[in-house]
Design a protein around this motif. Structure first.
Motif, short mmCIF file in Angstrom:
data_model
loop_
_atom_site.label_atom_id
_atom_site.label_comp_id
_atom_site.label_asym_id
_atom_site.label_seq_id
_atom_site.Cartn_x
_atom_site.Cartn_y
_atom_site.Cartn_z
N THR A 26 -11.57 35.96 4.59
CA THR A 26 -12.14 34.82 3.70
C THR A 26 -10.87 34.54 2.94
O THR A 26 -10.33 35.43 2.23
N PRO A 27 -10.60 33.19 2.85
CA PRO A 27 -9.52 32.78 1.78
C PRO A 27 -9.99 32.82 0.39
O PRO A 27 -11.07 33.01 0.06
N TRP A 28 -9.02 33.29 -0.47
CA TRP A 28 -9.33 33.47 -1.88
C TRP A 28 -7.99 32.76 -2.78
O TRP A 28 -6.88 32.84 -2.04
N VAL A 29 -8.37 32.30 -3.74
CA VAL A 29 -7.20 31.57 -4.56
C VAL A 29 -7.31 32.36 -5.84
O VAL A 29 -8.26 32.70 -6.54
N LEU A 30 -6.14 32.71 -6.44
CA LEU A 30 -5.84 33.10 -7.76
C LEU A 30 -5.38 32.24 -8.88
O LEU A 30 -4.20 31.50 -8.44
N ASP A 31 -5.92 32.31 -10.04
CA ASP A 31 -5.62 31.31 -11.10
C ASP A 31 -4.94 32.17 -12.22
O ASP A 31 -5.86 32.83 -12.81
N PRO A 32 -3.85 32.54 -12.30
CA PRO A 32 -3.10 33.54 -13.19
C PRO A 32 -3.03 33.04 -14.72
O PRO A 32 -1.95 32.88 -15.38
N THR A 92 -6.66 27.65 8.22
CA THR A 92 -5.34 27.86 9.02
C THR A 92 -4.29 26.85 8.39
O THR A 92 -3.20 27.12 8.65
N HIS A 93 -4.69 25.98 7.43
CA HIS A 93 -3.73 24.94 6.98
C HIS A 93 -3.94 24.98 5.63
O HIS A 93 -4.15 23.91 4.61
N ALA A 94 -3.47 26.12 4.71
CA ALA A 94 -3.70 26.22 3.36
C ALA A 94 -3.11 25.31 2.65
O ALA A 94 -3.25 24.71 1.44
N LEU A 95 -1.66 25.21 3.12
CA LEU A 95 -0.70 24.41 2.28
C LEU A 95 -1.31 22.90 2.17
O LEU A 95 -1.44 22.01 1.12
N ASP A 96 -1.36 22.20 3.28
CA ASP A 96 -2.25 20.75 3.57
C ASP A 96 -3.53 20.83 2.51
O ASP A 96 -3.90 19.84 1.95
N ALA A 97 -4.45 21.93 2.74
CA ALA A 97 -5.64 21.67 1.91
C ALA A 97 -5.40 21.93 0.54
O ALA A 97 -5.99 21.12 -0.25
N ALA A 98 -4.28 22.68 0.09
CA ALA A 98 -4.00 22.73 -1.23
C ALA A 98 -3.44 21.35 -1.99
O ALA A 98 -3.95 20.93 -3.12
N VAL A 99 -2.49 20.80 -1.31
CA VAL A 99 -1.91 19.52 -1.61
C VAL A 99 -3.14 18.70 -1.27
O VAL A 99 -3.06 17.76 -2.33
N SER A 100 -4.03 18.50 -0.71
CA SER A 100 -5.10 17.44 -0.62
C SER A 100 -6.31 17.54 -1.70
O SER A 100 -6.68 16.75 -2.09
N ARG A 122 -1.17 41.81 -5.44
CA ARG A 122 -0.62 42.36 -4.25
C ARG A 122 -1.97 42.58 -3.19
O ARG A 122 -1.92 42.99 -2.10
N LEU A 123 -3.06 41.83 -3.62
CA LEU A 123 -4.37 41.75 -2.88
C LEU A 123 -4.15 40.65 -1.84
O LEU A 123 -5.36 40.33 -1.35
N LYS A 124 -3.08 39.83 -1.85
CA LYS A 124 -2.90 38.88 -0.81
C LYS A 124 -3.67 37.72 -0.97
O LYS A 124 -4.41 37.31 -0.05
N PRO A 125 -3.73 37.08 -2.27
CA PRO A 125 -4.34 35.55 -2.50
C PRO A 125 -3.90 34.62 -1.25
O PRO A 125 -2.52 34.64 -0.87
N THR A 126 -4.74 33.75 -0.68
CA THR A 126 -4.26 32.68 0.22
C THR A 126 -3.57 31.48 -0.65
O THR A 126 -2.49 31.12 -0.19
N VAL A 127 -4.06 31.21 -1.64
CA VAL A 127 -3.25 30.33 -2.71
C VAL A 127 -3.09 30.92 -4.06
O VAL A 127 -4.12 31.51 -4.46
N VAL A 128 -2.02 30.87 -4.70
CA VAL A 128 -2.04 31.16 -6.28
C VAL A 128 -1.63 29.57 -6.79
O VAL A 128 -0.69 28.92 -6.40
N ARG A 129 -2.57 29.29 -7.96
CA ARG A 129 -2.34 27.93 -8.79
C ARG A 129 -2.02 28.07 -10.02
O ARG A 129 -3.06 28.73 -10.80
#
Length: 284
Positions: A101-107, A228-236, A125-132
């Motif tokens: 399941t994708p997960w996103v970290l906001d530090p 499968t396209h996390a970069l495109d999803a984040a940009v969008s 270290r728990l491998k987030p899909t996206v860090v913003r």
């Protein structure tokens, strides 16, 4: 001067992609588990609802085994971090990683304290899909992940421009395996090699608390419908949120009214408005 045909075509492609993902969010209403800070809960939930997603502000460790596997994505935001919340955040992230399941970290304010910096490194270290994060947060997290116990910033506000953080973002993406997004006048997204800039939004959005937290949650919703396209999803997601801010600003008199108008604009955003406003470019 006539617009560059290649650039125009790129804008059309990005507009189409962003609209497709927003339409998927509206159609699928993905369940987004938000372990976010107290300050942001209201606007984060309303941002997700206005985009068509289904927010759940759930952070109790006792509920995670039953609830987290049902979520389409997880958003972890450390803004009001406490020792009692951190184990639950880590457990939820571990569950998501195990389930795919994708997960996103906001530090948020990653270098405000050693406790916060250590917590963000553990979550990383728990491998987030996206860090913003903003530029200062991404620079600090990149540095902290390479040099533990190094503090380079204070509080939540960014003292760097987003373009200052491009190399740090690329390094963080390369070392963590996450897509890294840097919010600013130009939002930067990178996978460690490719760098894309989203040039939407208005300066007054920075005068509304938790807009950054809100777009992190929106990224989670977009990644939920296109894993499968996390970069495109984040940009969008960044572009859609920025366009909503631009449209909302036309009706706003200040930060308080912009907050309302932004949410309304996101709810009512249509394909024509998105395509005519989206401004996304390849930076590398």
């Amino acid at each position: 001067m006539d617009p560059n045909p290649t650039q125009t075509q790129t804008q059309i492609q990005w507009g189409s992609k962003a609209w497709h993902l927003l339409s998927l969010v509206r159609a699928q209403s993905p369940l987004i588990q938000c372990m976010t800070n107290f300050v942001s809960m209201d606007i984060v939930a309303n941002t997700l609802l206005s985009a068509g997603a289904s927010p759940a502000m759930l952070h109790a460790a006792e509920e995670l085994p039953d609830f987290t596997p049902r979520a389409a994505a997880l958003c972890v935001n450390v803004g009001t971090l406490s020792p009692s919340w951190l184990p639950a955040m880590k457990a939820a992230a571990q569950l998501c990683s195990a389930l795919g399941t994708p997960w996103v970290l906001d530090p948020v304010a990653v270098s405000a304290s050693t406790f916060r910096s250590d917590a963000c490194r553990e979550l990383l270290r728990l491998k987030p899909t996206v860090v913003r994060g903003n530029a200062s947060e991404i620079i600090a997290l990149s540095l902290a992940s390479a040099q533990p116990h190094t503090n380079a910033a204070k509080g939540v506000d960014s003292v760097h421009e987003s373009m200052d953080a491009v190399e740090a973002a690329k390094l963080l993406a390369q070392t963590s395996g996450a897509i890294v997004a840097v919010s600013g006048a130009t939002d930067i997204v990178t996978d460690g090699n490719r760098v894309v800039g989203a040039h939407n939004g208005v300066a007054m959005m920075q005068k509304i608390t938790a807009t950054g937290c809100s777009v992190t949650a929106l990224i989670a919703a977009f990644v939920a419908v296109d894993k499968t396209h996390a970069l495109d999803a984040a940009v969008s997601a960044l572009a859609v949120f920025g366009v909503a801010g631009e449209l909302g600003m036309k009706m706003a008199n200040g930060p308080a009214s912009l907050r309302v108008q932004l949410i309304d604009a996101l709810y009512g955003l249509d394909e024509a408005a998105l395509n005519s406003h989206v401004n996304i470019t390849s930076l590398c």
